[in-house]
Design an enzyme around this catalytic site. Structure first.
Site, PDB file in Angstrom:
ATOM      1  N   GLY A   9       2.027   4.016  -4.907  1.00 27.92           N
ATOM      2  CA  GLY A   9       1.727   4.828  -6.087  1.00 27.92           C
ATOM      3  C   GLY A   9       1.035   4.092  -7.211  1.00 27.92           C
ATOM      4  O   GLY A   9       1.094   4.533  -8.369  1.00 27.92           O
ATOM      5  N   HIS A  32      20.042   0.126  24.689  1.00 27.33           N
ATOM      6  CA  HIS A  32      19.911  -0.041  23.235  1.00 27.33           C
ATOM      7  C   HIS A  32      20.982   0.763  22.498  1.00 27.33           C
ATOM      8  O   HIS A  32      21.672   0.251  21.615  1.00 27.33           O
ATOM      9  CB  HIS A  32      18.533   0.454  22.769  1.00 27.33           C
ATOM     10  CG  HIS A  32      17.410  -0.489  23.050  1.00 27.33           C
ATOM     11  ND1 HIS A  32      17.467  -1.840  22.762  1.00 27.33           N
ATOM     12  CD2 HIS A  32      16.174  -0.271  23.579  1.00 27.33           C
ATOM     13  CE1 HIS A  32      16.314  -2.408  23.111  1.00 27.33           C
ATOM     14  NE2 HIS A  32      15.525  -1.479  23.614  1.00 27.33           N
ATOM     15  N   HIS A  91      16.839   1.743  29.908  1.00 24.03           N
ATOM     16  CA  HIS A  91      16.466   0.842  28.800  1.00 24.03           C
ATOM     17  C   HIS A  91      16.975   1.376  27.462  1.00 24.03           C
ATOM     18  O   HIS A  91      17.666   0.661  26.715  1.00 24.03           O
ATOM     19  CB  HIS A  91      14.937   0.698  28.782  1.00 24.03           C
ATOM     20  CG  HIS A  91      14.418  -0.202  27.713  1.00 24.03           C
ATOM     21  ND1 HIS A  91      14.009  -1.489  27.953  1.00 24.03           N
ATOM     22  CD2 HIS A  91      14.252  -0.009  26.370  1.00 24.03           C
ATOM     23  CE1 HIS A  91      13.605  -2.046  26.818  1.00 24.03           C
ATOM     24  NE2 HIS A  91      13.742  -1.163  25.846  1.00 24.03           N
ATOM     25  N   GLU A  92      16.638   2.630  27.150  1.00 23.53           N
ATOM     26  CA  GLU A  92      17.044   3.197  25.860  1.00 23.53           C
ATOM     27  C   GLU A  92      18.552   3.415  25.799  1.00 23.53           C
ATOM     28  O   GLU A  92      19.164   3.292  24.730  1.00 23.53           O
ATOM     29  CB  GLU A  92      16.312   4.522  25.605  1.00 23.53           C
ATOM     30  CG  GLU A  92      14.790   4.426  25.628  1.00 23.53           C
ATOM     31  CD  GLU A  92      14.245   3.423  24.627  1.00 23.53           C
ATOM     32  OE1 GLU A  92      14.942   3.100  23.656  1.00 23.53           O
ATOM     33  OE2 GLU A  92      13.112   2.939  24.828  1.00 23.53           O
ATOM     34  N   THR A 109      -2.230   3.728  -7.824  1.00 27.62           N
ATOM     35  CA  THR A 109      -3.315   4.537  -8.377  1.00 27.62           C
ATOM     36  C   THR A 109      -2.766   5.690  -9.208  1.00 27.62           C
ATOM     37  O   THR A 109      -3.293   6.005 -10.280  1.00 27.62           O
ATOM     38  CB  THR A 109      -4.201   5.086  -7.237  1.00 27.62           C
ATOM     39  OG1 THR A 109      -4.720   3.987  -6.480  1.00 27.62           O
ATOM     40  CG2 THR A 109      -5.355   5.899  -7.792  1.00 27.62           C
ATOM     41  N   PRO A 156       0.827  -1.216   0.000  1.00 22.90           N
ATOM     42  CA  PRO A 156       0.000   0.000   0.000  1.00 22.90           C
ATOM     43  C   PRO A 156       0.856   1.259   0.000  1.00 22.90           C
ATOM     44  O   PRO A 156       1.940   1.293   0.588  1.00 22.90           O
ATOM     45  CB  PRO A 156      -0.798  -0.118   1.310  1.00 22.90           C
ATOM     46  CG  PRO A 156      -0.748  -1.562   1.679  1.00 22.90           C
ATOM     47  CD  PRO A 156       0.558  -2.077   1.159  1.00 22.90           C
ATOM     48  N   GLY A 157       0.364   2.296  -0.667  1.00 21.78           N
ATOM     49  CA  GLY A 157       1.029   3.594  -0.630  1.00 21.78           C
ATOM     50  C   GLY A 157       2.198   3.759  -1.566  1.00 21.78           C
ATOM     51  O   GLY A 157       2.932   4.749  -1.482  1.00 21.78           O
TER      52      GLY A 157
END
Length: 490
Positions: free
Chosen positions: A109, A335, A331-332, A111, A106-107
């Site tokens: 392009g 990471h 926590h971050e 269409t 989806p998305g």
């Protein structure tokens, strides 16, 4: 107005008959039944008039307005040349294409490509969704298909054009595998009618009709649709690469004032996995941020914040408690620290501000559109995912529910390792593994990588605490600021 006149005339006629002494009860049933059919069947859509639900437009979209799909545009244009140069094709005995199927997420392009195809071939353009055709009443869907092709010819003649393009979105709904809806044969009848209509498209017809279908579920389509002579070509409309994303960003920022410091190439690098629709939303959100700050131009900061909003959602007003904030910072920090250890210069930003469903996040610079990963790369991703939980346990002595998403990501990476034959089991058929075997090998891989993660963070425990304290105070730290701090303490 016509309905009111007809009802008035019918009522007057019935009154006249009653005055003359006739029994009008049977006529009342007949008139009432006719009125019911009119209101329920026609006006409420059980049988629609030809063209209802179909969008007819003369679109200004051209292929130049679509970025990031160079291969898809080239392949589509080549197919459309059969429609543009039909005389030359007849000389060589080439029959025109009857259908082109656009496949992709989806998305991306699809269409827009269909609209550009109508402009490229100077064709009448009719667009409809696959869900418009399917109803619970027998024969309705098939009638709508017949009406659609009839309407396409009428529109083309009215606009004095030699061809018409019918664009059917959600093709998997209309063209799903026959027999998959056992209790609802209306689906199959509708598809059968589409196949008949496409078989009847001859090269000598005027106007010529081309059907363009779009779907993101190609596996659900009936095989009869995909054979030559119906959808002759299948065009893959994939997610754009870095150059494609840059082209899309340039298109969507043409009408927006950008500051001199804006680096669209850097934004394109940071948005791996974004579709064209995501990138359009990104530029729009950046303009909204500029409006909020009453800035006359969009600066790089607005674009970076827009990336985060598209990825994670809006910032939340809810603020965690002091203890929660410290846990999120640890926590971050885990990471980010592990990411910079196993893959230097990979962290783009760290934040402990609540956004969407996340209390905090680490945004990484994505790999340069890599589509192949080694075992080492996958293991590094797993270690980064586990680092938040390991850091919590190491510093705070416990883990939290905030690790659930990280575990899901780690497990998906383990699945890729197993499927690629990189585990100790070697090359295997995953479907033949029972739950016990799968759980055993998964635990072994995660336990080994968690231990490696713990060793790295134990060696950098003091640095981890320092990074967490900085995050607790500033809430957001850029990747460059993090690397500068790590360089000082090294």
């Amino acid at each position: 107005m016509i309905r009111d006149v007809a009802l008035g005339a019918a009522a007057g006629f019935l009154i006249y008959l009653f005055a003359m002494g006739y029994n009008i009860v049977p006529l009342l049933f007949i008139v009432g039944g006719a009125y019911f059919i009119w209101r329920v069947v026609i006006e409420r859509g059980m049988v629609r008039s030809p063209g209802k639900g179909v969008v007819v437009s003369s679109t200004p979209v051209t292929f130049d307005d679509i970025g990031g799909q160079a291969t898809a545009k080239k392949e589509l244009q080549e197919g459309l040349d059969f429609l543009r140069h039909s005389d030359r094709m007849k000389e060589l005995g080439i029959r025109p294409l009857k259908g082109i199927l656009l496949l992709g997420p989806p998305g991306t392009g699809k269409t827009l490509l269909a609209k550009a195809a109508a402009r490229y071939t100077n064709s009448a353009f009719l667009a409809v969704s696959g869900s418009e055709f399917v109803q619970m009443y027998a024969g309705v869907g098939a009638e709508r298909v017949r009406s659609l092709f009839k309407r396409a010819r009428e529109v083309a003649r009215k606009e004095k054009k030699h061809s018409a393009i019918i664009f059917i979105d959600e093709m998997d709904i209309l063209g799903g595998k026959r027999g998959s809806n056992i209790s609802h044969h209306e689906y199959d009848q509708t598809l059968n009618q589409l196949l008949v209509e496409m078989d009847g498209l001859g090269s000598d017809q005027n106007p010529q009709i081309l059907v363009i279908g779009a779907t993101n579920r190609a596996e659900a389509l009936d095989a009869a649709l995909l054979r030559p002579g119906r959808f002759d070509r299948q065009v893959n409309v994939d997610l754009p690469d870095k150059e494609g994303r840059l082209a899309i960003l340039q298109i969507h920022t043409k009408n927006k004032p950008l500051a001199e410091d804006v680096d669209l190439e850097q934004i394109a690098h940071e948005t791996f996995g974004f579709s064209g629709a995501h990138l359009e939303s990104l530029t729009n959100e950046a303009a909204i941020f500029a409006l909020r700050e009453k800035s006359k131009v969009i600066v790089q900061k607005h674009l970076r914040e827009a990336v985060e909003k598209v990825m994670l959602g809006e910032k939340l007003d809810r603020r965690p408690t002091a203890d929660e904030l410290w846990r999120v910072a640890v926590h971050e920090g885990g990471h980010a620290l592990l990411a910079e250890t196993v893959k230097p210069n990979s962290v783009a930003q760290i934040s402990i501000r609540s956004r969407g469903h996340a209390l905090g996040f680490v945004r990484h610079y994505p790999d340069d559109d890599l589509y192949l990963y080694t075992q080492e790369m996958l293991e590094q991703q797993i270690m980064v995912a586990l680092a938040g939980a390991v850091a919590e346990h190491m510093i705070l002595g416990t883990r939290s529910t905030g690790n659930a998403g990280d575990y899901e990501h780690a497990l998906s990476m383990v699945e890729r390792i197993l499927a690629s034959g990189m585990s100790t089991l070697g090359i295997i058929d995953l479907s033949r593994l029972n739950d016990g075997q799968r759980q055993k090998i998964t635990r072994e891989i995660l336990a080994e990588l968690e231990q490696k993660t713990r060793v790295v963070l134990e060696e950098k425990k003091e640095t981890l605490l320092a990074v967490a304290k900085i995050l607790q105070e500033e809430e957001t730290v850029s990747g460059d600021a993090l690397r500068e701090f790590l360089h000082k303490v090294a």
